[in-house]
Design an enzyme around this catalytic site. Structure first.
Site, short mmCIF file in Angstrom:
data_model
loop_
_atom_site.label_atom_id
_atom_site.label_comp_id
_atom_site.label_asym_id
_atom_site.label_seq_id
_atom_site.Cartn_x
_atom_site.Cartn_y
_atom_site.Cartn_z
N ASP A 30 -13.14 1.09 4.56
CA ASP A 30 -13.18 0.84 6.01
C ASP A 30 -13.47 2.13 6.78
OD1 ASP A 30 -12.99 -0.59 8.34
OD2 ASP A 30 -10.80 -0.67 8.36
N ASN A 78 -16.97 -11.04 7.79
CA ASN A 78 -17.94 -10.07 8.33
C ASN A 78 -19.20 -10.74 8.92
OD1 ASN A 78 -17.18 -7.47 5.88
ND2 ASN A 78 -16.42 -7.73 7.97
C1 FPP Z 1 -15.97 -1.65 6.95
O1 FPP Z 1 -16.14 -0.61 7.88
C2 FPP Z 1 -17.08 -1.61 6.03
C3 FPP Z 1 -17.91 -2.66 5.78
C4 FPP Z 1 -17.78 -3.99 6.41
C5 FPP Z 1 -19.04 -2.52 4.86
C6 FPP Z 1 -18.75 -1.77 3.60
C7 FPP Z 1 -20.02 -1.35 3.03
C8 FPP Z 1 -20.27 -0.14 2.49
C9 FPP Z 1 -19.27 0.91 2.29
C10 FPP Z 1 -21.62 0.24 2.09
C11 FPP Z 1 -22.25 -0.59 1.07
C12 FPP Z 1 -21.57 -0.68 -0.22
C13 FPP Z 1 -22.25 -0.93 -1.34
C14 FPP Z 1 -21.55 -1.22 -2.59
C15 FPP Z 1 -23.70 -0.86 -1.36
P1 FPP Z 1 -16.33 -0.98 9.40
O2 FPP Z 1 -17.77 -1.14 9.67
O3 FPP Z 1 -15.51 -2.19 9.75
O4 FPP Z 1 -15.78 0.29 10.12
P2 FPP Z 1 -15.06 0.33 11.53
O5 FPP Z 1 -13.73 -0.34 11.33
O6 FPP Z 1 -14.94 1.79 11.79
O7 FPP Z 1 -15.92 -0.37 12.51
#
Ligand code: FPP
Length: 252
Positions: A30, A78
């Site tokens: 996250d 998501n």
């Molecule tokens: C949550 O952070 C992250 C995600 C919903 C996506 C996770 C994806 C990756 C780390 C990259 C891709 C992974 C692979 C295996 C290719 P957020 O966007 O909710 O962060 P925030 O809470 O700061 O908004």
């Protein structure tokens, strides 16, 4: 990462530092969005930076004795994000798989995907199948990537399959116990996680591995996922080694 034929059985490895660390680590990655916002960049910039972190973490696993790493890449919730972000993430997954496929195969990493594939596009599903097939014989690290995964959705899908087996006479309802449902989960071939890590300072589990984490240890850390390093993973594994896991019992 060297190919290690001696690790053909995924027997417990002792980390180089001699501590008794977790064998299955699950990570809620996250904080990508906030990391990008802090830099005045669009959220997808953070997701790309987050994807680059995955390799360092996978590469650290063998020396830390981690045989299973499960990462949460996209949840069933998501889809509520903007169309631009969802499409960008799906494109990132396709590019990530295409780009990393050979390296993961050569480094003896077995890749599996969990989650419901029905909403994913055909090209992504094809790449996921190909990566699973290509790495099926690998034994050093088991990397499981959760895409369109939700713990409640997984239990609901498992229950549907279980109910079908009952309805069609393959399963006796009186035989259903705690060992039965896990055989229907996406994770049926995986051990339960020992340690679940969530980055970015949020202290919640957001529908991740609900059944499987009943007795996991948790670490909620402030680091945003794109800043997470192998050194931090090592620190968390060492700290895990000092914990007293009793699984509801008492020490003899
Ligand atoms: C949550 O952070 C992250 C995600 C919903 C996506 C996770 C994806 C990756 C780390 C990259 C891709 C992974 C692979 C295996 C290719 P957020 O966007 O909710 O962060 P925030 O809470 O700061 O908004």
């Amino acid at each position: 990462m060297p190919k290690d034929p001696s690790s053909a059985s995924l027997a417990v490895q002792v980390p180089g530092g001699g501590f008794s660390g977790p064998h299955h680590v699950a990570i809620i990655m996250d904080g990508n969005g906030r990391w990008a916002t802090q830099r005045g960049r669009p959220r997808l910039f953070g997701h790309h930076a987050g994807a680059r972190r995955v390799r360092e973490v996978v590469e650290a696993c063998p020396r830390l004795g981690i045989t299973h790493l499960t990462i949460f890449a996209f949840s069933t919730e998501n889809w509520k994000r903007t169309q631009v972000e969802v499409a960008g993430l799906m494109s990132l997954f396709r590019r990530y798989i295409s780009r990393e496929m050979r390296a993961l195969a050569a480094e003896n990493v077995r890749v599996r995907f969990i989650g419901d594939r029905v909403r994913l596009d055909a090209k992504l599903i094809e790449l996921m199948d190909e990566l699973e097939r290509l790495t099926a014989g690998n034994t050093l690290v088991n990397l499981t990537i959760a895409i369109n995964y939700g713990g409640r959705d997984e239990v609901a899908r498992a229950t549907r399959r279980l109910a079908r087996d009952v309805a069609e006479g393959r399963l006796n309802p009186d035989d259903v116990d705690e060992e039965t449902l896990p055989r229907y989960l996406d994770t049926r071939v995986l051990p339960d996680p020992d340690l679940v890590i969530r980055t970015s300072g949020e202290a919640r589990i957001s529908n991740f591995l609900l059944w499987q984490s009943a007795y996991a240890e948790y670490e909620f850390i402030d680091t945003l996922w794109p800043d997470f390093t192998a050194a931090e993973l090592e620190r968390l594994c060492r700290s895990y080694g000092k914990r007293d896991r009793r699984f509801g019992g008492v020490k003899p």
